[in-house]
Design a protein around this motif. Sequence first.
Motif, PDB file in Angstrom:
ATOM      1  N   PHE A  31     -33.828  39.810  31.789  1.00 14.51           N
ATOM      2  CA  PHE A  31     -32.889  39.005  30.810  1.00 14.51           C
ATOM      3  C   PHE A  31     -33.722  38.269  29.908  1.00 14.51           C
ATOM      4  CE2 PHE A  31     -29.504  40.457  33.240  1.00 14.51           C
ATOM      5  CZ  PHE A  31     -28.581  40.454  32.450  1.00 14.51           C
ATOM      6  N   ASP A  33     -35.913  38.479  27.570  1.00 15.66           N
ATOM      7  CA  ASP A  33     -35.837  38.651  25.810  1.00 15.66           C
ATOM      8  C   ASP A  33     -34.719  38.408  25.422  1.00 15.66           C
ATOM      9  OD1 ASP A  33     -38.551  40.102  26.253  1.00 15.66           O
ATOM     10  OD2 ASP A  33     -37.508  42.229  26.117  1.00 15.66           O
ATOM     11  N   THR A  34     -33.685  38.058  26.100  1.00 17.67           N
ATOM     12  CA  THR A  34     -32.594  37.389  25.639  1.00 17.67           C
ATOM     13  C   THR A  34     -32.459  36.048  25.147  1.00 17.67           C
ATOM     14  OG1 THR A  34     -31.352  37.026  27.542  1.00 17.67           O
ATOM     15  CG2 THR A  34     -31.045  39.376  26.759  1.00 17.67           C
ATOM     16  N   ALA A  41     -26.059  34.632  30.268  1.00 21.66           N
ATOM     17  CA  ALA A  41     -25.896  35.904  29.703  1.00 21.66           C
ATOM     18  C   ALA A  41     -24.681  36.556  30.332  1.00 21.66           C
ATOM     19  CB  ALA A  41     -27.083  36.699  29.902  1.00 21.66           C
ATOM     20  N   ALA A 102     -25.527  38.776  20.193  1.00 21.60           N
ATOM     21  CA  ALA A 102     -26.159  38.707  21.250  1.00 21.60           C
ATOM     22  C   ALA A 102     -25.633  40.019  22.434  1.00 21.60           C
ATOM     23  CB  ALA A 102     -26.297  37.498  21.980  1.00 21.60           C
ATOM     24  N   ALA A 105     -28.015  42.774  23.005  1.00 25.64           N
ATOM     25  CA  ALA A 105     -29.336  42.577  23.985  1.00 25.64           C
ATOM     26  C   ALA A 105     -29.061  42.272  25.319  1.00 25.64           C
ATOM     27  CB  ALA A 105     -29.804  41.408  23.338  1.00 25.64           C
ATOM     28  N   ILE A 106     -27.875  41.795  25.718  1.00 30.12           N
ATOM     29  CA  ILE A 106     -27.178  41.041  26.912  1.00 30.12           C
ATOM     30  C   ILE A 106     -27.002  42.500  27.594  1.00 30.12           C
ATOM     31  CG2 ILE A 106     -25.645  40.061  28.212  1.00 30.12           C
ATOM     32  CD1 ILE A 106     -25.526  37.955  25.958  1.00 30.12           C
ATOM     33  N   ALA A 109     -30.247  44.295  28.670  1.00 37.85           N
ATOM     34  CA  ALA A 109     -30.944  43.606  29.982  1.00 37.85           C
ATOM     35  C   ALA A 109     -30.230  44.018  30.958  1.00 37.85           C
ATOM     36  CB  ALA A 109     -30.788  42.141  29.487  1.00 37.85           C
TER      37      ALA A 109
END
Length: 144
Positions: A31, A33-34, A41, A102, A105-106, A109
């Motif tokens: 995670f 990068d989030t 997240a 977001a 991206a989450i 991850a």
Amino acid sequence: MKTPSLYLQNCLFFTANALARSVTRLAEKAFRDTGLSPSLAFAVMLVNDQPGITVKELAEHLHLAPSTLTRFTDKLVYQDLVERKQEGKLTRVYPTDRAREAQAAIEKAWTRLHEDYSAVLGREAGDALARETFAAHQRLEDLS
């Protein structure tokens, strides 16, 4: 007399905590990068999935104390990922545009985390361990 490592290997408390630390390290890496902790997240994912969810419901889903979720929500409000709306005694949480942006991206991850532990444990074994751990948690939670 058993060696200390045998005591620990046969103790659910120690083995569960050791597993939690290992999985936490994998999750934090997945995670990173989030810009969010794994727990934050997952909270954003739940809010995106259920706009208007209450803080109490979030706490129940994430198996965290409501006071912890209040702090999480404060952080997410500060990061412009959620907004709170008071409805009488209930506090409802809604995603912002930034939270919806977001989401991809989450989810990436989350997939990375699943792939990372599946690479070590095997997909079926990892999924079975997750189900069994959750079931054990539910049974033990009934005791408290």
